[in-house]
Design a protein around this motif. Structure first.
Motif, PDB file in Angstrom:
ATOM      1  N   GLY A 187       0.797  -1.226   0.000  1.00 27.54           N
ATOM      2  CA  GLY A 187       0.000   0.000   0.000  1.00 27.54           C
ATOM      3  C   GLY A 187       0.823   1.266   0.000  1.00 27.54           C
ATOM      4  O   GLY A 187       2.043   1.261  -0.076  1.00 27.54           O
ATOM      5  N   CYS A 188       0.108   2.363   0.155  1.00 28.07           N
ATOM      6  CA  CYS A 188       0.767   3.666   0.082  1.00 28.07           C
ATOM      7  C   CYS A 188       1.356   4.106   1.417  1.00 28.07           C
ATOM      8  O   CYS A 188       2.168   5.030   1.454  1.00 28.07           O
ATOM      9  CB  CYS A 188      -0.211   4.716  -0.442  1.00 28.07           C
ATOM     10  N   SER A 189       0.978   3.457   2.520  1.00 32.72           N
ATOM     11  CA  SER A 189       1.519   3.860   3.819  1.00 32.72           C
ATOM     12  C   SER A 189       2.662   2.979   4.289  1.00 32.72           C
ATOM     13  O   SER A 189       3.353   3.327   5.240  1.00 32.72           O
ATOM     14  CB  SER A 189       0.412   3.854   4.886  1.00 32.72           C
ATOM     15  N   GLY A 190       2.858   1.818   3.708  1.00 29.57           N
ATOM     16  CA  GLY A 190       4.033   1.027   4.034  1.00 29.57           C
ATOM     17  C   GLY A 190       3.797  -0.360   4.576  1.00 29.57           C
ATOM     18  O   GLY A 190       4.443  -1.299   4.162  1.00 29.57           O
ATOM     19  N   TRP A 191       2.869  -0.537   5.530  1.00 24.80           N
ATOM     20  CA  TRP A 191       2.657  -1.842   6.153  1.00 24.80           C
ATOM     21  C   TRP A 191       1.200  -2.261   6.033  1.00 24.80           C
ATOM     22  O   TRP A 191       0.301  -1.443   6.172  1.00 24.80           O
ATOM     23  CB  TRP A 191       3.023  -1.812   7.636  1.00 24.80           C
ATOM     24  N   GLY A 192       0.991  -3.537   5.822  1.00 29.42           N
ATOM     25  CA  GLY A 192      -0.350  -4.099   5.833  1.00 29.42           C
ATOM     26  C   GLY A 192      -0.388  -5.294   6.764  1.00 29.42           C
ATOM     27  O   GLY A 192       0.577  -6.069   6.831  1.00 29.42           O
ATOM     28  N   HIS A 193      -1.461  -5.425   7.509  1.00 29.89           N
ATOM     29  CA  HIS A 193      -1.629  -6.585   8.386  1.00 29.89           C
ATOM     30  C   HIS A 193      -1.927  -7.819   7.538  1.00 29.89           C
ATOM     31  O   HIS A 193      -2.645  -7.734   6.549  1.00 29.89           O
ATOM     32  CB  HIS A 193      -2.807  -6.364   9.342  1.00 29.89           C
ATOM     33  N   VAL A 194      -1.380  -8.961   7.936  1.00 32.57           N
ATOM     34  CA  VAL A 194      -1.675 -10.230   7.287  1.00 32.57           C
ATOM     35  C   VAL A 194      -2.035 -11.254   8.360  1.00 32.57           C
ATOM     36  O   VAL A 194      -1.403 -11.307   9.415  1.00 32.57           O
ATOM     37  CB  VAL A 194      -0.511 -10.742   6.408  1.00 32.57           C
ATOM     38  N   ALA A 195      -3.059 -12.023   8.077  1.00 34.35           N
ATOM     39  CA  ALA A 195      -3.487 -13.087   8.988  1.00 34.35           C
ATOM     40  C   ALA A 195      -3.865 -14.300   8.160  1.00 34.35           C
ATOM     41  O   ALA A 195      -4.521 -14.169   7.128  1.00 34.35           O
ATOM     42  CB  ALA A 195      -4.669 -12.628   9.833  1.00 34.35           C
ATOM     43  N   ASP A 196      -3.420 -15.450   8.596  1.00 33.78           N
ATOM     44  CA  ASP A 196      -3.705 -16.706   7.907  1.00 33.78           C
ATOM     45  C   ASP A 196      -3.563 -17.822   8.933  1.00 33.78           C
ATOM     46  O   ASP A 196      -3.073 -17.596  10.042  1.00 33.78           O
ATOM     47  CB  ASP A 196      -2.719 -16.915   6.755  1.00 33.78           C
ATOM     48  N   LEU A 197      -3.955 -19.010   8.553  1.00 38.29           N
ATOM     49  CA  LEU A 197      -3.756 -20.146   9.443  1.00 38.29           C
ATOM     50  C   LEU A 197      -2.274 -20.491   9.479  1.00 38.29           C
ATOM     51  O   LEU A 197      -1.592 -20.458   8.455  1.00 38.29           O
ATOM     52  CB  LEU A 197      -4.575 -21.344   8.975  1.00 38.29           C
ATOM     53  N   ALA A 198      -1.762 -20.778  10.659  1.00 37.28           N
ATOM     54  CA  ALA A 198      -0.350 -21.141  10.826  1.00 37.28           C
ATOM     55  C   ALA A 198      -0.170 -22.604  10.449  1.00 37.28           C
ATOM     56  O   ALA A 198      -0.866 -23.478  10.971  1.00 37.28           O
ATOM     57  CB  ALA A 198       0.091 -20.913  12.264  1.00 37.28           C
ATOM     58  N   ARG A 199       0.758 -22.865   9.556  1.00 38.71           N
ATOM     59  CA  ARG A 199       1.059 -24.230   9.110  1.00 38.71           C
ATOM     60  C   ARG A 199       2.293 -24.784   9.803  1.00 38.71           C
ATOM     61  O   ARG A 199       2.547 -25.974   9.772  1.00 38.71           O
ATOM     62  CB  ARG A 199       1.285 -24.255   7.598  1.00 38.71           C
ATOM     63  N   ASP A 200       3.097 -23.881  10.389  1.00 41.38           N
ATOM     64  CA  ASP A 200       4.323 -24.308  11.057  1.00 41.38           C
ATOM     65  C   ASP A 200       4.688 -23.296  12.128  1.00 41.38           C
ATOM     66  O   ASP A 200       4.156 -22.196  12.166  1.00 41.38           O
ATOM     67  CB  ASP A 200       5.468 -24.452  10.052  1.00 41.38           C
ATOM     68  N   SER A 201       5.587 -23.698  12.988  1.00 46.08           N
ATOM     69  CA  SER A 201       6.154 -22.814  13.984  1.00 46.08           C
ATOM     70  C   SER A 201       7.566 -22.495  13.515  1.00 46.08           C
ATOM     71  O   SER A 201       8.327 -23.404  13.187  1.00 46.08           O
ATOM     72  CB  SER A 201       6.187 -23.504  15.351  1.00 46.08           C
ATOM     73  N   GLY A 236      -5.749   6.360   3.000  1.00 47.34           N
ATOM     74  CA  GLY A 236      -7.165   6.689   2.854  1.00 47.34           C
ATOM     75  C   GLY A 236      -8.062   5.498   2.622  1.00 47.34           C
ATOM     76  O   GLY A 236      -9.203   5.472   3.067  1.00 47.34           O
ATOM     77  N   CYS A 237      -7.549   4.466   1.951  1.00 52.36           N
ATOM     78  CA  CYS A 237      -8.377   3.293   1.664  1.00 52.36           C
ATOM     79  C   CYS A 237      -8.384   2.296   2.819  1.00 52.36           C
ATOM     80  O   CYS A 237      -9.161   1.343   2.812  1.00 52.36           O
ATOM     81  CB  CYS A 237      -7.925   2.609   0.375  1.00 52.36           C
ATOM     82  N   GLY A 238      -7.514   2.496   3.815  1.00 56.42           N
ATOM     83  CA  GLY A 238      -7.486   1.607   4.973  1.00 56.42           C
ATOM     84  C   GLY A 238      -6.691   0.334   4.776  1.00 56.42           C
ATOM     85  O   GLY A 238      -6.685  -0.540   5.624  1.00 56.42           O
ATOM     86  N   GLU A 239      -5.980   0.225   3.655  1.00 53.94           N
ATOM     87  CA  GLU A 239      -5.229  -0.996   3.357  1.00 53.94           C
ATOM     88  C   GLU A 239      -3.898  -1.071   4.092  1.00 53.94           C
ATOM     89  O   GLU A 239      -3.415  -2.147   4.405  1.00 53.94           O
ATOM     90  CB  GLU A 239      -4.983  -1.106   1.854  1.00 53.94           C
ATOM     91  N   SER A 240      -3.282   0.074   4.368  1.00 51.06           N
ATOM     92  CA  SER A 240      -1.947   0.042   4.963  1.00 51.06           C
ATOM     93  C   SER A 240      -1.821   1.109   6.046  1.00 51.06           C
ATOM     94  O   SER A 240      -2.661   1.986   6.192  1.00 51.06           O
ATOM     95  CB  SER A 240      -0.887   0.231   3.879  1.00 51.06           C
ATOM     96  N   PHE A 241      -0.725   0.984   6.822  1.00 46.32           N
ATOM     97  CA  PHE A 241      -0.492   1.890   7.938  1.00 46.32           C
ATOM     98  C   PHE A 241       0.996   2.168   8.087  1.00 46.32           C
ATOM     99  O   PHE A 241       1.821   1.466   7.534  1.00 46.32           O
ATOM    100  CB  PHE A 241      -1.070   1.317   9.230  1.00 46.32           C
ATOM    101  N   THR A 242       1.304   3.205   8.861  1.00 45.98           N
ATOM    102  CA  THR A 242       2.692   3.519   9.206  1.00 45.98           C
ATOM    103  C   THR A 242       2.815   3.475  10.732  1.00 45.98           C
ATOM    104  O   THR A 242       1.817   3.554  11.457  1.00 45.98           O
ATOM    105  CB  THR A 242       3.126   4.902   8.713  1.00 45.98           C
ATOM    106  N   THR A 243       4.048   3.368  11.178  1.00 44.13           N
ATOM    107  CA  THR A 243       4.335   3.413  12.614  1.00 44.13           C
ATOM    108  C   THR A 243       5.442   4.422  12.833  1.00 44.13           C
ATOM    109  O   THR A 243       6.048   4.910  11.882  1.00 44.13           O
ATOM    110  CB  THR A 243       4.806   2.042  13.155  1.00 44.13           C
ATOM    111  N   GLY A 244       5.724   4.700  14.073  1.00 46.55           N
ATOM    112  CA  GLY A 244       6.827   5.603  14.395  1.00 46.55           C
ATOM    113  C   GLY A 244       8.181   5.015  14.077  1.00 46.55           C
ATOM    114  O   GLY A 244       9.166   5.707  13.950  1.00 46.55           O
ATOM    115  N   GLU A 245       8.230   3.658  13.892  1.00 46.89           N
ATOM    116  CA  GLU A 245       9.505   2.976  13.628  1.00 46.89           C
ATOM    117  C   GLU A 245       9.876   2.929  12.172  1.00 46.89           C
ATOM    118  O   GLU A 245      11.011   2.679  11.831  1.00 46.89           O
ATOM    119  CB  GLU A 245       9.443   1.528  14.162  1.00 46.89           C
ATOM    120  N   ALA A 246       8.890   3.066  11.277  1.00 47.19           N
ATOM    121  CA  ALA A 246       9.232   2.918   9.851  1.00 47.19           C
ATOM    122  C   ALA A 246       8.586   3.977   9.005  1.00 47.19           C
ATOM    123  O   ALA A 246       7.536   4.412   9.199  1.00 47.19           O
ATOM    124  CB  ALA A 246       8.808   1.546   9.350  1.00 47.19           C
TER     125      ALA A 246
END
Length: 110
Positions: free
Chosen positions: A34-48, A100-110
């Motif tokens: 996205g345009c802000s840098g980071w997007g959350h991802v969630a999925d089923l964990a297949r491994d540790s 604006g579209c809510g797809e990505s976010f920024t943090t103070g670290e990046a």
């Protein structure tokens, strides 16, 4: 801190896990997008994976890789109806701005 699930999100993840007994839990993290840098991802964990932080809530394990943890630590994962669809909603205290579209976010670290 930790990554937590609201009761509604917990129920939804438990349902996903019931339909896929080979899954270990939920894998949660971020990816560059996205345009802000980071997007959350969630999925089923297949491994540790080495370096994973593992949080457990009511028998559901949430796996977060070491690179993502500083960006998502303290996040509450919710599940909501939005319009005609349903989606996970991430209440991330580390997000300082979003696109604006809510797809990505920024943090103070990046």
């Amino acid at each position: 801190m930790a990554v937590t699930l609201t009761p509604v999100a917990l129920e939804r993840v438990q349902r996903f896990l019931q339909h896929d007994p080979a899954a270990l839990g939920l894998r949660f993290g971020v990816t560059r997008t996205g345009c802000s840098g980071w997007g959350h991802v969630a999925d089923l964990a297949r491994d540790s994976r080495e370096g994973d932080a593992v949080f457990e809530q009511s028998g559901v394990r949430i796996f977060v890789d070491a690179d993502s943890l500083p960006l998502v630590d303290g996040t509450e994962i919710d599940f909501a109806r939005q319009g005609l669809g349903e989606t996970f909603v991430f209440n991330n205290p580390n997000a300082t701005a979003g696109c604006g579209c809510g797809e990505s976010f920024t943090t103070g670290e990046a």
